[in-house]
Write a protein that holds these residues in place. Structure first.
Motif, mmCIF file in Angstrom:
data_model
loop_
_atom_site.group_PDB
_atom_site.id
_atom_site.type_symbol
_atom_site.label_atom_id
_atom_site.label_comp_id
_atom_site.label_asym_id
_atom_site.label_seq_id
_atom_site.Cartn_x
_atom_site.Cartn_y
_atom_site.Cartn_z
ATOM 1 N N VAL A 143 0.855 -1.197 0.000
ATOM 2 C CA VAL A 143 0.000 0.000 0.000
ATOM 3 C C VAL A 143 0.886 1.240 0.000
ATOM 4 O O VAL A 143 1.827 1.342 0.781
ATOM 5 N N VAL A 144 0.588 2.170 -0.912
ATOM 6 C CA VAL A 144 1.389 3.387 -1.029
ATOM 7 C C VAL A 144 0.475 4.592 -0.867
ATOM 8 O O VAL A 144 -0.617 4.630 -1.439
ATOM 9 N N GLU A 145 0.912 5.563 -0.063
ATOM 10 C CA GLU A 145 0.150 6.814 0.083
ATOM 11 C C GLU A 145 0.932 7.939 -0.589
ATOM 12 O O GLU A 145 2.018 8.310 -0.151
ATOM 13 N N ILE A 146 0.365 8.468 -1.666
ATOM 14 C CA ILE A 146 1.004 9.538 -2.442
ATOM 15 C C ILE A 146 0.906 10.854 -1.666
ATOM 16 O O ILE A 146 -0.119 11.127 -1.037
ATOM 17 N N GLY A 147 1.931 11.683 -1.792
ATOM 18 C CA GLY A 147 1.942 12.962 -1.077
ATOM 19 C C GLY A 147 1.259 14.087 -1.846
ATOM 20 O O GLY A 147 0.850 13.930 -3.007
ATOM 21 N N VAL A 148 1.113 15.225 -1.155
ATOM 22 C CA VAL A 148 0.565 16.437 -1.775
ATOM 23 C C VAL A 148 1.544 17.578 -1.525
ATOM 24 O O VAL A 148 2.389 17.485 -0.631
ATOM 25 N N ILE A 167 -2.143 16.940 -5.509
ATOM 26 C CA ILE A 167 -1.553 15.595 -5.589
ATOM 27 C C ILE A 167 -0.277 15.605 -6.428
ATOM 28 O O ILE A 167 -0.191 16.330 -7.425
ATOM 29 N N ASN A 168 0.687 14.793 -6.033
ATOM 30 C CA ASN A 168 1.933 14.660 -6.778
ATOM 31 C C ASN A 168 1.741 13.611 -7.886
ATOM 32 O O ASN A 168 1.827 12.406 -7.649
ATOM 33 N N LEU A 169 1.465 14.087 -9.096
ATOM 34 C CA LEU A 169 1.148 13.178 -10.201
ATOM 35 C C LEU A 169 2.366 12.373 -10.662
ATOM 36 O O LEU A 169 2.223 11.248 -11.144
ATOM 37 N N PHE A 196 -9.031 17.520 -6.771
ATOM 38 C CA PHE A 196 -7.971 16.810 -7.497
ATOM 39 C C PHE A 196 -8.324 16.782 -8.991
ATOM 40 O O PHE A 196 -9.511 16.734 -9.350
ATOM 41 N N PRO A 197 -7.296 16.764 -9.872
ATOM 42 C CA PRO A 197 -7.558 16.710 -11.326
ATOM 43 C C PRO A 197 -7.986 15.296 -11.729
ATOM 44 O O PRO A 197 -7.195 14.514 -12.249
ATOM 45 N N GLU A 248 -6.954 9.228 -16.409
ATOM 46 C CA GLU A 248 -6.239 8.890 -17.630
ATOM 47 C C GLU A 248 -4.917 8.178 -17.303
ATOM 48 O O GLU A 248 -4.583 7.159 -17.919
ATOM 49 N N ILE A 249 -4.205 8.703 -16.320
ATOM 50 C CA ILE A 249 -2.923 8.102 -15.926
ATOM 51 C C ILE A 249 -3.147 6.662 -15.452
ATOM 52 O O ILE A 249 -2.449 5.739 -15.855
#
Ligand code: PLP
Length: 385
Positions: free
Chosen positions: A117-122, A128-130, A157-158, A164-165
């Protein structure tokens, strides 16, 4: 002046039209929809009408893609459990550090049970860090869950870009849209999310009802087993009055957005924000100002504790909320504000004001008029000044 409610991201009042719509399902149409006799049989059609109303609000092509749940938390749990159990631990789970606990706790459960499990940062504005998301997606199949809009800062958030990503990387995408639905125009026919959570009590329906959109073809293990209600996807006798209420609330939200009334709410929010920034010393707005929910502002009053502000506001009849969580006796800033790296002296004084379609200009003027006295008094008492 009567009490002023500026805590609509916590919950909203039930619209009188929604209450009216629900009443017959307590008084006359109280049959079990699964029953063969006329008592039950006659109510199933109203569940289907409500399903169509929910589908319409979010642009779902087929109402059968909507499943009724008890709340946003259940919808979020159903999405993560359902897909993680169906796909197995070969799938990494990716989420963000600023999610609601209904997502964070569920993902952490799977971490304890063998999933990566990964939690992306802001960044400092809650964006959000895309790049981090792309990097995490490059190492294998993944289930991704990000919120559409943040409950504390209102930052949006976008989602189109994220979707799409994720889709280009072959991932499964769920969005917690509990704060976005009813405030933003959402169309899942154009934004190809696999799953979307929503909750009734954030859009002027009662507490205790929610829904999840599940795109046709999404592999999902049944989370609640038992009867075959909701086409076997969520067992349990349907909460008919609340389902009908949610349908009506969605119908009203659709009209609210279509008639551009969220612009009126945004104007009042801006007036409140500018009034506070202009009249109270050392105040800053937390979050990406250009991409926010129209009804939300999160303001830091430096050197003051958010709880004290709330207490004093409550004393003059104003309900707001703070970005702090009372953890083991110490007033810790919330995980969202901490993830944004807001400095300590600001983080403690973060206060959220969230408006609704019922908020009036007179109410906003009252808060602007009284806020400086409260802020000045508390600042004089602050040990940090
Ligand atoms: N997700 C978000 C972003 C929320 O703001 C909330 C409630 O505040 C939830 C999920 C949980 O929704 P519910 O209260 O319907 O369980």
């Amino acid at each position: 002046m009567k009490n002023i409610y500026l805590d609509n991201n916590a919950t909203t009042c039930v619209a009188p039209e929604v209450i009216k719509e629900m009443m017959p399902y307590f008084e006359e149409l109280w049959g079990n929809p699964s029953s063969m006799h006329f008592f039950g049989g006659q109510v199933q059609q109203y569940i289907e009408l409500a399903r169509a109303q929910v589908a319409e609000l979010i642009g779902a092509a087929d109402p059968s893609e909507i499943v009724f749940t008890s709340c946003g938390t259940e919808s979020n749990n159903m999405a993560i459990y359902g897909v993680a159990e169906a796909l197995g631990s070969g799938y990494k789970i990716i989420t963000t550090r600023v999610e609601h606990p209904a997502i964070l706790a569920t993902c952490r459960h799977f971490k304890e049970h063998g999933h990566e499990v990964v939690e992306i940062g802001v960044d400092g504005n809650g964006r959000i860090n895309l790049e981090e998301l792309k990097k995490e997606l490059s190492s294998g199949p993944a289930i991704v869950s990000t919120m559409w809009a943040n409950n504390e800062t209102g930052v949006i958030f976008p989602i189109d870009e994220i979707c799409e990503i994720v889709k280009n990387a072959g991932g499964i995408f769920h969005t917690d849209a509990v704060q976005a639905v009813g405030k933003l125009s959402i169309n899942v026919s154009e934004t190809p999310v696999d799953m979307l959570s929503l909750s009734g009590h954030k859009i002027h329906a009662p507490k205790g009802i929610g829904a999840i959109y599940i795109r046709k073809g999404t592999k999902l293990k049944t989370f609640m087993t038992g009867g075959h209600q909701e086409r076997g996807r969520r067992a349990g006798t349907e909460n008919v009055p609340y389902i009908v209420g949610l349908g009506k609330a969605c119908n009203m939200a659709k009209e609210f957005i279509a008639s551009g009334q969220e612009t009126t709410v945004a104007k009042l929010r801006d007036k409140l924000e500018q009034g506070i920034l202009a009249n109270c010393l050392d105040t800053t707005v937390n979050g990406d100002i250009a991409h926010r929910l129209p009804n939300t502002t999160n303001i830091s009053f430096q050197y003051i504790e958010g709880e004290s502000i709330l207490y004093h506001l409550s004393d003059i009849g104003v309900a707001a909320s703070s970005g702090s969580a009372c953890t083991s006796g110490s007033l810790e800033p919330s995980h969202v504000i901490r993830a944004m790296g807001v400095p300590f002296t600001s983080a403690h004084g973060s206060t959220r004001f969230s408006l609704s379609r019922y908020t009036t200009e007179k109410e906003i003027d009252y808060v602007i008029e009284n806020m400086p006295t409260i802020a000045n008094r508390l600042r004089e008492m602050s040990p940090f000044v």
